[in-house]
Design an enzyme around this catalytic site. Structure first.
Site, PDB file in Angstrom:
ATOM      1  N   ASP A   1       0.822  -1.217   0.000  1.00 28.74           N
ATOM      2  CA  ASP A   1       0.000   0.000   0.000  1.00 28.74           C
ATOM      3  C   ASP A   1       0.852   1.261   0.000  1.00 28.74           C
ATOM      4  OD1 ASP A   1      -1.956  -1.856   0.410  1.00 28.74           O
ATOM      5  OD2 ASP A   1      -2.571  -1.125   2.381  1.00 28.74           O
TER       6      ASP A   1
ATOM      7  N   HIS B   1       3.616  -2.351   3.084  1.00 24.87           N
ATOM      8  CA  HIS B   1       3.559  -0.973   2.568  1.00 24.87           C
ATOM      9  C   HIS B   1       4.825  -0.661   1.784  1.00 24.87           C
ATOM     10  CE1 HIS B   1       0.622  -0.954   5.795  1.00 24.87           C
ATOM     11  NE2 HIS B   1       0.072   0.088   5.198  1.00 24.87           N
TER      12      HIS B   1
HETATM   13 ZN   LIG Z   1      -2.442   3.224   3.093  1.00 22.09          ZN
END
Ligand SMILES: [Zn+2]
Length: 228
Positions: free
Chosen positions: A38, A198
């Site tokens: 992400d 992430h």
């Molecule tokens: Zn995010």
């Protein structure tokens, strides 16, 4: 209790009905796991992650932030060119609870526009890349894993599949060492698991460090790693 920290509790899954947490396969012999990243695409982290994925010939899914795509279009293009899948993560990485329904949907649409405009050149080539699924149902992941019920309903009505995760590595938290992140993956991954990482500055180095270990462990356990 520990399950609450690394996985969404069952009661929350009930409240978020209609949302994908894990994706099983039909074939009973097949074990599959999905790596997701992400907050990119950013120059500090995303290219390094792409290089690790390329080294292991593994495809992943990137939930991208619209303003990053526009700033770093060449990195977004590289994600697509290397056969990964992308999903919408809003334009400014906004928190659902801080936005009205209209504001939130504008964020989703602005990210969608940025994705489409920056995919045009790639789209034709993509269809020829082996292993890439034709992404008929666009993917959306709410920043922070949170949105209101009205927002959820509106996004589903727009035709998105909303994808959360069932294994949270906490890579954004500096107290989670790569070893601890690997242990979380080893403990909670099962067939169809969606693993959350992430490609952000905060997680950066630790994510890049743990990723080869996670891939090697998944492959040793017989998991096929696929795009969503
Ligand atoms: Zn995010």
């Amino acid at each position: 209790m520990i399950r609450l920290l690394y996985q969404f509790p069952t009661w929350m899954q009930q409240l978020y009905r209609g949302v994908t947490w894990r994706r099983g396969t039909n074939a009973c012999q097949d074990r599959v796991a999905y790596l997701t990243f992400d907050d990119g695409a950013i120059p500090e982290v995303t290219p390094a992650i792409l290089s690790v994925l390329a080294q292991y010939r593994v495809k992943a899914t990137f939930f991208v932030v619209g303003e990053n795509i526009e700033k770093y279009a060449h990195i977004y293009a590289r994600i697509l060119a290397e056969g990964h899948r992308v999903g919408n993560h809003t334009y400014h990485h906004v928190k659902g609870s801080k936005c009205s329904l209209e504001e939130y949907m504008r964020e989703v649409e602005a990210c969608e526009r940025a994705m489409n405009e920056n995919s045009k050149i790639q789209r034709f080539k993509d269809s020829k890349i082996q292993g890439v699924k034709d992404s008929k149902i666009p993917l959306f992941r709410p920043p922070y894993g949170k949105m209101t019920f009205r927002q959820k309903r509106a996004i589903l009505a727009k035709g998105y599949e909303i994808v959360l995760w069932d294994v949270l590595t906490h890579d954004y938290n500096p107290r989670y060492t790569p070893d601890k992140m690997l242990q979380i993956v080893q403990r909670y991954t099962r067939n169809g698991s969606i693993i959350n990482f992430h490609d952000s500055v905060k997680s950066g180095a630790r994510t890049i460090e743990v990723l080869p270990k996670v891939i090697e462990w998944l492959q040793a356990e017989g998991y096929r790693i696929d795009v969503l």
